[in-house]
Design a protein around this motif. Structure first.
Motif, PDB file in Angstrom:
ATOM      1  N   LEU A  80     -17.829  52.794  22.696  1.00  0.00           N
ATOM      2  CA  LEU A  80     -18.086  54.224  22.543  1.00  0.00           C
ATOM      3  C   LEU A  80     -16.945  55.064  23.114  1.00  0.00           C
ATOM      4  CD1 LEU A  80     -21.860  54.333  23.548  1.00  0.00           C
ATOM      5  CD2 LEU A  80     -20.911  54.472  21.249  1.00  0.00           C
ATOM      6  N   PHE A  81     -16.115  54.458  23.956  1.00  0.00           N
ATOM      7  CA  PHE A  81     -15.103  55.233  24.668  1.00  0.00           C
ATOM      8  C   PHE A  81     -13.694  54.996  24.145  1.00  0.00           C
ATOM      9  CE2 PHE A  81     -18.588  53.990  27.501  1.00  0.00           C
ATOM     10  CZ  PHE A  81     -19.135  55.240  27.741  1.00  0.00           C
ATOM     11  N   THR A  82     -13.537  54.198  23.114  1.00  0.00           N
ATOM     12  CA  THR A  82     -12.214  53.935  22.555  1.00  0.00           C
ATOM     13  C   THR A  82     -12.260  54.064  21.040  1.00  0.00           C
ATOM     14  OG1 THR A  82     -12.677  51.560  22.432  1.00  0.00           O
ATOM     15  CG2 THR A  82     -11.586  52.361  24.431  1.00  0.00           C
ATOM     16  N   LYS A  83     -11.096  54.234  20.442  1.00  0.00           N
ATOM     17  CA  LYS A  83     -11.014  54.372  18.997  1.00  0.00           C
ATOM     18  C   LYS A  83     -11.313  53.046  18.312  1.00  0.00           C
ATOM     19  CE  LYS A  83      -7.668  58.157  19.043  1.00  0.00           C
ATOM     20  NZ  LYS A  83      -6.338  58.621  18.594  1.00  0.00           N
ATOM     21  N   ARG A  84     -11.923  53.127  17.129  1.00  0.00           N
ATOM     22  CA  ARG A  84     -12.277  51.940  16.375  1.00  0.00           C
ATOM     23  C   ARG A  84     -11.243  51.625  15.298  1.00  0.00           C
ATOM     24  NH1 ARG A  84     -17.871  50.623  16.886  1.00  0.00           N
ATOM     25  NH2 ARG A  84     -17.922  49.823  14.763  1.00  0.00           N
ATOM     26  N   LYS A  85     -10.097  52.278  15.354  1.00  0.00           N
ATOM     27  CA  LYS A  85      -9.000  51.930  14.461  1.00  0.00           C
ATOM     28  C   LYS A  85      -7.683  52.210  15.168  1.00  0.00           C
ATOM     29  CE  LYS A  85      -9.039  56.352  11.949  1.00  0.00           C
ATOM     30  NZ  LYS A  85      -9.111  56.950  10.585  1.00  0.00           N
ATOM     31  N   GLY A  86      -6.661  51.479  14.742  1.00  0.00           N
ATOM     32  CA  GLY A  86      -5.372  51.664  15.391  1.00  0.00           C
ATOM     33  C   GLY A  86      -4.391  50.589  14.970  1.00  0.00           C
ATOM     34  N   SER A  87      -3.321  50.447  15.731  1.00  0.00           N
ATOM     35  CA  SER A  87      -2.284  49.462  15.440  1.00  0.00           C
ATOM     36  C   SER A  87      -1.650  49.013  16.748  1.00  0.00           C
ATOM     37  CB  SER A  87      -1.219  50.047  14.501  1.00  0.00           C
ATOM     38  OG  SER A  87      -0.576  51.149  15.121  1.00  0.00           O
ATOM     39  N   ASP A 102      -9.048  48.719  11.296  1.00  0.00           N
ATOM     40  CA  ASP A 102      -9.911  49.887  11.088  1.00  0.00           C
ATOM     41  C   ASP A 102     -11.357  49.403  11.034  1.00  0.00           C
ATOM     42  OD1 ASP A 102     -11.252  52.187  10.421  1.00  0.00           O
ATOM     43  OD2 ASP A 102      -9.879  52.767   8.809  1.00  0.00           O
ATOM     44  N   LEU A 103     -12.091  49.682  12.088  1.00  0.00           N
ATOM     45  CA  LEU A 103     -13.508  49.320  12.179  1.00  0.00           C
ATOM     46  C   LEU A 103     -14.391  50.557  12.204  1.00  0.00           C
ATOM     47  CD1 LEU A 103     -13.159  46.612  14.990  1.00  0.00           C
ATOM     48  CD2 LEU A 103     -13.207  46.242  12.532  1.00  0.00           C
ATOM     49  N   SER A 104     -13.807  51.723  11.866  1.00  0.00           N
ATOM     50  CA  SER A 104     -14.546  52.981  11.987  1.00  0.00           C
ATOM     51  C   SER A 104     -15.735  53.056  11.044  1.00  0.00           C
ATOM     52  CB  SER A 104     -13.601  54.167  11.744  1.00  0.00           C
ATOM     53  OG  SER A 104     -12.989  54.060  10.463  1.00  0.00           O
ATOM     54  N   SER A 105     -15.662  52.359   9.899  1.00  0.00           N
ATOM     55  CA  SER A 105     -16.774  52.355   8.936  1.00  0.00           C
ATOM     56  C   SER A 105     -17.419  50.979   8.821  1.00  0.00           C
ATOM     57  CB  SER A 105     -16.271  52.804   7.558  1.00  0.00           C
ATOM     58  OG  SER A 105     -15.708  54.094   7.606  1.00  0.00           O
ATOM     59  N   ALA A 106     -17.149  50.121   9.782  1.00  0.00           N
ATOM     60  CA  ALA A 106     -17.638  48.745   9.703  1.00  0.00           C
ATOM     61  C   ALA A 106     -19.160  48.687   9.817  1.00  0.00           C
ATOM     62  CB  ALA A 106     -17.009  47.903  10.807  1.00  0.00           C
ATOM     63  N   ASN A 107     -19.735  47.824   9.002  1.00  0.00           N
ATOM     64  CA  ASN A 107     -21.182  47.588   9.024  1.00  0.00           C
ATOM     65  C   ASN A 107     -21.437  46.249   9.699  1.00  0.00           C
ATOM     66  OD1 ASN A 107     -23.942  47.508   8.530  1.00  0.00           O
ATOM     67  ND2 ASN A 107     -23.694  46.798   6.421  1.00  0.00           N
ATOM     68  N   PHE A 108     -22.135  46.278  10.832  1.00  0.00           N
ATOM     69  CA  PHE A 108     -22.437  45.063  11.575  1.00  0.00           C
ATOM     70  C   PHE A 108     -23.902  44.682  11.380  1.00  0.00           C
ATOM     71  CE2 PHE A 108     -18.795  46.835  13.741  1.00  0.00           C
ATOM     72  CZ  PHE A 108     -18.031  45.723  14.075  1.00  0.00           C
ATOM     73  N   GLU A 116     -18.975  44.299   6.392  1.00  0.00           N
ATOM     74  CA  GLU A 116     -18.203  45.017   5.380  1.00  0.00           C
ATOM     75  C   GLU A 116     -17.696  46.319   5.981  1.00  0.00           C
ATOM     76  OE1 GLU A 116     -20.824  45.902   2.168  1.00  0.00           O
ATOM     77  OE2 GLU A 116     -22.202  47.081   3.387  1.00  0.00           O
ATOM     78  N   GLY A 117     -16.849  47.005   5.216  1.00  0.00           N
ATOM     79  CA  GLY A 117     -16.351  48.306   5.638  1.00  0.00           C
ATOM     80  C   GLY A 117     -15.277  48.254   6.704  1.00  0.00           C
ATOM     81  N   TYR A 118     -14.374  47.268   6.634  1.00  0.00           N
ATOM     82  CA  TYR A 118     -13.350  47.140   7.671  1.00  0.00           C
ATOM     83  C   TYR A 118     -12.150  46.362   7.134  1.00  0.00           C
ATOM     84  CZ  TYR A 118     -14.175  42.144   8.355  1.00  0.00           C
ATOM     85  OH  TYR A 118     -14.251  40.786   8.160  1.00  0.00           O
ATOM     86  N   TYR A 119     -11.068  46.408   7.897  1.00  0.00           N
ATOM     87  CA  TYR A 119      -9.956  45.497   7.647  1.00  0.00           C
ATOM     88  C   TYR A 119      -9.243  45.192   8.967  1.00  0.00           C
ATOM     89  CZ  TYR A 119      -6.627  49.450   7.841  1.00  0.00           C
ATOM     90  OH  TYR A 119      -5.886  50.536   8.239  1.00  0.00           O
ATOM     91  N   LEU A 120      -8.604  44.044   8.993  1.00  0.00           N
ATOM     92  CA  LEU A 120      -7.716  43.634  10.077  1.00  0.00           C
ATOM     93  C   LEU A 120      -6.501  43.009   9.416  1.00  0.00           C
ATOM     94  CD1 LEU A 120      -6.940  42.915  13.021  1.00  0.00           C
ATOM     95  CD2 LEU A 120      -8.273  40.819  12.746  1.00  0.00           C
ATOM     96  N   ALA A 121      -5.328  43.531   9.711  1.00  0.00           N
ATOM     97  CA  ALA A 121      -4.122  43.102   9.014  1.00  0.00           C
ATOM     98  C   ALA A 121      -3.028  42.724  10.011  1.00  0.00           C
ATOM     99  CB  ALA A 121      -3.613  44.215   8.087  1.00  0.00           C
TER     100      ALA A 121
END
Length: 296
Positions: A80-87, A102-108, A116-121
């Motif tokens: 809750l205290f950090t961004k859910r996307k970045g590099s 980018d996990l900002s729209s991830a469905n767990f 779904e709703g994420y990527y890791l590259a």
């Protein structure tokens, strides 16, 4: 990948876990995936660990060489205290690679791994070395990367599952193959002669009777037309503590040639499973390790 010892080599794969103690179930709520990739022309292993704690889902990415020597590691804690996307820019042998997520729209679901709703590259020299998740277009747009000449190979997955009599998960046994519902059924409470049943998409593919005499073993089943070797060890369920776990491994195999490890394991939850030669065909040589814990 210190907690995931293996006999990974250029031509071989084995997966086993040495930390099979009865630790808290909070720390067991994790999924570990291993991919074989190419970095700077050399083969490497990229290990992605999804975990879940009271603060939320967490992510760890580690890059090892084939001798399991850690080259670099990064931890992402999208609470809750950090961004859910970045590099993150990483350095491997004085050369740089980039990781984007980018996990900002991830469905767990109930587990720590996003559905779904994420990527890791992972990008190296403008090439997409590894891309995990369903938001592929978004990942390529964000990274400005091009597909790598050598595709990453998903070689193993380790997961902790929980239940009382039925334990379930989802599994994909070959590249671009269908995702199957996998269930393990075993009632050991008040049963004099337990029976182990494994189902794929609700269809029974394996049954082991007289389980007290056959608490360890292996058997070949067929999934998507491929032979899959199933190894099981339910000693802790039958003879261990009330909170002990059983261990299952599903190993895709095409060749009958196998190299058995000479090490004798003292821990009954880790049987001496084989180190199968990695097949040259795409999508083969995959290992799924399941640790099945009984709910209280």
């Amino acid at each position: 990948m210190r907690d995931f010892p293996s006999c990974f080599g250029e031509n071989g794969v084995q997966v086993a876990d040495a930390s099979c103690s009865n630790v808290s179930k909070v720390s067991q709520n994790l999924v570990t995936c291993v991919y074989k990739c190419k970095l700077f022309g050399q083969s490497c292993l990229i290990t992605i660990t999804w975990s879940k704690n009271l603060m939320g889902q967490c992510l760890s990415v580690e890059i090892d060489d084939l001798s399991s020597q850690c080259l670099c590691k990064v931890d992402v804690k999208p609470s809750l205290f950090t961004k859910r996307k970045g590099s993150k820019c990483l350095e491997v042998n004085s050369r740089k690679i980039d990781m984007f997520w980018d996990l900002s729209s991830a469905n767990f679901g109930s587990g720590p791994e996003p559905l779904e709703g994420y990527y890791l590259a992972v990008v190296c020299k403008t090439e997409m070395v590894l891309l995990v998740g369903d938001l592929r277009k978004e990942a390529f747009k964000k990274t400005n990367a091009i597909p790598a000449l050598s595709n990453a190979v998903f070689i193993s997955k380790r997961e902790h599952i929980f239940g009382k009599r039925v334990y379930g998960t989802k599994a994909q046994f070959c590249d671009n193959g269908p995702v199957h519902g996998l269930t393990i059924e075993c009632d050991t409470v008040g049963v004099s002669d337990p029976c182990l049943v494994i189902r794929v998409n609700s269809k029974m593919v394996m049954q082991v009777k007289r389980l007290r005499w056959k608490f360890r073993g292996n058997q070949t089943i067929f999934i998507d037309g491929l032979p899959v070797e199933v190894f099981w060890d339910v000693h802790n369920w039958l003879f261990g503590t009330a909170f002990g776990n059983a261990v299952f491994m599903f190993q895709t195999c095409l060749s009958s040639e196998k190299l058995w490890t000479s090490q004798i394991f003292s821990d009954p939850c880790i049987p001496p499973w084989p180190c199968s030669h990695e097949s040259k065909l795409p999508g083969l040589g995959f290992s799924l390790i399941l640790y099945a814990w009984k709910n209280e």
